[in-house]
Design an enzyme around this catalytic site. Structure first.
Site, PDB file in Angstrom:
ATOM      1  N   HIS A   1       0.804  -1.230   0.000  1.00  0.00           N
ATOM      2  CA  HIS A   1       0.000   0.000   0.000  1.00  0.00           C
ATOM      3  C   HIS A   1       0.833   1.274   0.000  1.00  0.00           C
ATOM      4  O   HIS A   1       0.296   2.368  -0.075  1.00  0.00           O
ATOM      5  CB  HIS A   1      -0.963   0.017   1.195  1.00  0.00           C
ATOM      6  CG  HIS A   1      -0.272   0.312   2.493  1.00  0.00           C
ATOM      7  ND1 HIS A   1       0.429  -0.637   3.177  1.00  0.00           N
ATOM      8  CD2 HIS A   1      -0.167   1.452   3.204  1.00  0.00           C
ATOM      9  CE1 HIS A   1       0.949  -0.103   4.268  1.00  0.00           C
ATOM     10  NE2 HIS A   1       0.613   1.170   4.310  1.00  0.00           N
TER      11      HIS A   1
HETATM   12  C1  UD1 Z   1      -2.212   5.403   5.857  1.00  0.00           C
HETATM   13  C2  UD1 Z   1      -0.912   5.892   6.503  1.00  0.00           C
HETATM   14  C3  UD1 Z   1       0.136   4.811   6.410  1.00  0.00           C
HETATM   15  C4  UD1 Z   1      -0.363   3.503   6.960  1.00  0.00           C
HETATM   16  C5  UD1 Z   1      -1.652   3.127   6.242  1.00  0.00           C
HETATM   17  C6  UD1 Z   1      -2.233   1.831   6.750  1.00  0.00           C
HETATM   18  C7  UD1 Z   1      -0.475   8.306   6.312  1.00  0.00           C
HETATM   19  C8  UD1 Z   1       0.329   9.327   5.616  1.00  0.00           C
HETATM   20  N1  UD1 Z   1      -0.407   7.060   5.804  1.00  0.00           N
HETATM   21  O1  UD1 Z   1      -1.943   5.202   4.488  1.00  0.00           O
HETATM   22  O2  UD1 Z   1       1.272   5.222   7.151  1.00  0.00           O
HETATM   23  O3  UD1 Z   1       0.608   2.516   6.768  1.00  0.00           O
HETATM   24  O4  UD1 Z   1      -2.595   4.173   6.457  1.00  0.00           O
HETATM   25  O5  UD1 Z   1      -3.333   1.448   5.999  1.00  0.00           O
HETATM   26  O6  UD1 Z   1      -1.137   8.623   7.264  1.00  0.00           O
HETATM   27  N2  UD1 Z   1      -9.269   4.891   1.582  1.00  0.00           N
HETATM   28  C9  UD1 Z   1     -10.459   4.207   1.521  1.00  0.00           C
HETATM   29  N3  UD1 Z   1     -11.078   3.916   2.700  1.00  0.00           N
HETATM   30  C10 UD1 Z   1     -10.573   4.262   3.905  1.00  0.00           C
HETATM   31  C11 UD1 Z   1      -9.378   4.971   3.947  1.00  0.00           C
HETATM   32  C12 UD1 Z   1      -8.734   5.268   2.785  1.00  0.00           C
HETATM   33  O7  UD1 Z   1     -10.949   3.874   0.446  1.00  0.00           O
HETATM   34  O8  UD1 Z   1     -11.188   3.948   4.948  1.00  0.00           O
HETATM   35  C13 UD1 Z   1      -8.579   5.204   0.317  1.00  0.00           C
HETATM   36  C14 UD1 Z   1      -8.841   6.611  -0.158  1.00  0.00           C
HETATM   37  O9  UD1 Z   1      -8.855   6.618  -1.536  1.00  0.00           O
HETATM   38  C15 UD1 Z   1      -7.600   7.342   0.317  1.00  0.00           C
HETATM   39  C16 UD1 Z   1      -6.538   6.281   0.187  1.00  0.00           C
HETATM   40  O10 UD1 Z   1      -7.188   5.051   0.511  1.00  0.00           O
HETATM   41  O11 UD1 Z   1      -7.333   8.475  -0.454  1.00  0.00           O
HETATM   42  C17 UD1 Z   1      -5.360   6.483   1.086  1.00  0.00           C
HETATM   43  O12 UD1 Z   1      -5.777   6.649   2.449  1.00  0.00           O
HETATM   44  P1  UD1 Z   1      -4.865   7.478   3.480  1.00  0.00           P
HETATM   45  O13 UD1 Z   1      -5.450   7.421   4.829  1.00  0.00           O
HETATM   46  O14 UD1 Z   1      -4.582   8.824   2.910  1.00  0.00           O
HETATM   47  O15 UD1 Z   1      -3.475   6.726   3.433  1.00  0.00           O
HETATM   48  P2  UD1 Z   1      -3.132   5.168   3.458  1.00  0.00           P
HETATM   49  O16 UD1 Z   1      -2.557   4.813   2.142  1.00  0.00           O
HETATM   50  O17 UD1 Z   1      -4.259   4.367   3.990  1.00  0.00           O
END
Ligand code: UD1
Length: 362
Positions: free
Chosen positions: A208
């Site tokens: 991820h």
């Molecule tokens: C975040 C953390 C990362 C951690 C990871 C675990 C930061 C910078 N990154 O990354 O350190 O290892 O979580 O999973 O804080 N999304 C969904 N549903 C959700 C949440 C997110 O669909 O419930 C999708 C959205 O498109 C979002 C993308 O995932 O834009 C990324 O989510 P985000 O929380 O920004 O970062 P992660 O890649 O999950």
């Protein structure tokens, strides 16, 4: 005087850490009055609700509901909403965990409002500033009054950055507390049966990191390697929503890999423990596999957890096709690394943290 403590969580790897500290604090109701704040950085059931269920975490006292966004947008939104909560509650301490955007946002709010701040899992460094987590944890550590480190490297990193030794407490890893506590319960998981898997007859893959999944070239290269490895062993891939979106946008379909939705905590640790090996770019999973003694190939150029490489079961393989294939085959041909577990990964890190916070540490 009531010791009102706000514990902040927001994203998947935060929940097990706050669960352990919260549970320990609740053993001392005369000393702590904890309040759980969920920022809503992760909101899908698979990334959040399932973890609250598996960890028996109580419903958050406050849910900020900030959701996804670019870094500035997400961090800023959390700060705006969290500041309101802190102004209202006026806690005597704020505890943040890990290195996600919620961690940094809450840390900045706490320090600006002059509320003492504790960072659980302090001091980890990959020395790679292209990782958003590296910026989050470095800034959080600089602002924290209590830096709770997991291993000696964490202390050294903080000292090198000028953090005063009186703020640093080597306590071990709360994530390992959670793993040890849940391991037995996970024996009841039906996940292997549901997926028709034999113990040690499959590999688990997680991906991820933006550096791996946001680039079509890198992601394609990793998938090519997996296609080869998948000829030899079944690969189970619980895919993060970020990764699923990228696969779709890039028009990529993994071959010889079984793509699943993310699993809850209990099913996932069962899968991890019984895997022949694990391929990952996660930080937590490098640590968890080291505790389970399961070989782990980390698809990154660096790690913030050097102990898992030097003494544990982890090997850094980068994202080149040949090396991923070569190291996977080495494990399949009987050459997996066996490792040792750090002395402080003993399931008692949260007890040590709470002891320090109570001021009763000898
Ligand atoms: C975040 C953390 C990362 C951690 C990871 C675990 C930061 C910078 N990154 O990354 O350190 O290892 O979580 O999973 O804080 N999304 C969904 N549903 C959700 C949440 C997110 O669909 O419930 C999708 C959205 O498109 C979002 C993308 O995932 O834009 C990324 O989510 P985000 O929380 O920004 O970062 P992660 O890649 O999950």
């Amino acid at each position: 005087m009531e010791n009102k403590v706000i514990l902040v969580c927001g994203a998947r790897p935060n929940f097990m850490k706050v669960a352990m500290v919260l549970e320990e604090m609740r053993r001392f109701p005369e000393d702590f009055s904890p309040l759980l704040v969920h920022t809503g950085q992760h909101y899908d059931y698979e990334l959040s609700g399932a973890f609250f269920r598996d960890l028996s975490l109580p419903e958050p006292d406050v849910y900020l509901g900030v959701g996804s966004g670019n870094h500035g947008e997400q961090t800023g939104k959390i700060m705006i909403e969290f500041e309101r909560v802190v102004e209202k509650e006026r806690p005597t301490l704020i505890i943040v965990v890990g290195d996600v955007n919620s961690t940094l946002a809450a840390a900045i709010v706490a320090s600006k409002l002059l509320i003492p701040l504790a960072h659980v899992e302090a001091g980890l460094r990959s020395f790679d500033r292209t990782m958003p987590e590296e910026i989050n944890r470095t800034v959080t550590d600089l602002l924290s009054d209590y830096c709770f480190t997991t291993e000696e490297d964490g202390n050294l990193n903080l000292e090198r950055e000028g953090v005063d030794g009186s703020r640093i407490h080597l306590v071990g890893d709360v994530m390992v507390d959670c793993l040890m506590k849940t391991r037995e319960k996970a024996e009841d998981s039906k996940i292997l049966k549901d997926l028709h898997l034999e113990e040690e007859g499959y590999a688990v893959l997680t991906l991820h990191r933006p550096s791996n999944v946001d680039s079509k070239e890198t992601l394609s290269r990793i998938l090519e390697a997996l296609e080869v490895v998948g000829e030899r062993i079944q690969i189970i891939f619980p895919a993060h929503p970020r990764t699923k979106k990228r696969l779709k946008n890039f028009g990529l379909a993994p071959q010889n890999v079984i793509v699943k939705d993310p699993f809850g905590y209990i099913d996932f640790i069962r899968l991890e423990e019984k895997a022949e090996f694990v391929l990952t770019d996660s930080g937590s999973i490098q640590q968890e596999t080291a505790v389970f003694g399961v070989p782990c190939l980390t698809l990154r150029e660096n790690t913030e957890r050097p102990f898992t490489i030097e003494r544990g079961t982890n090997t850094l393989v980068g994202t080149g096709k040949d090396r991923i294939v070569e190291e996977s085959l080495r494990i399949l041909d009987g050459g997996g690394k066996s490792g040792e577990v750090h002395l402080l990964w003993d399931g008692k890190a949260s007890q040590r943290i709470v002891k320090v916070l109570k001021g009763t540490q000898p």
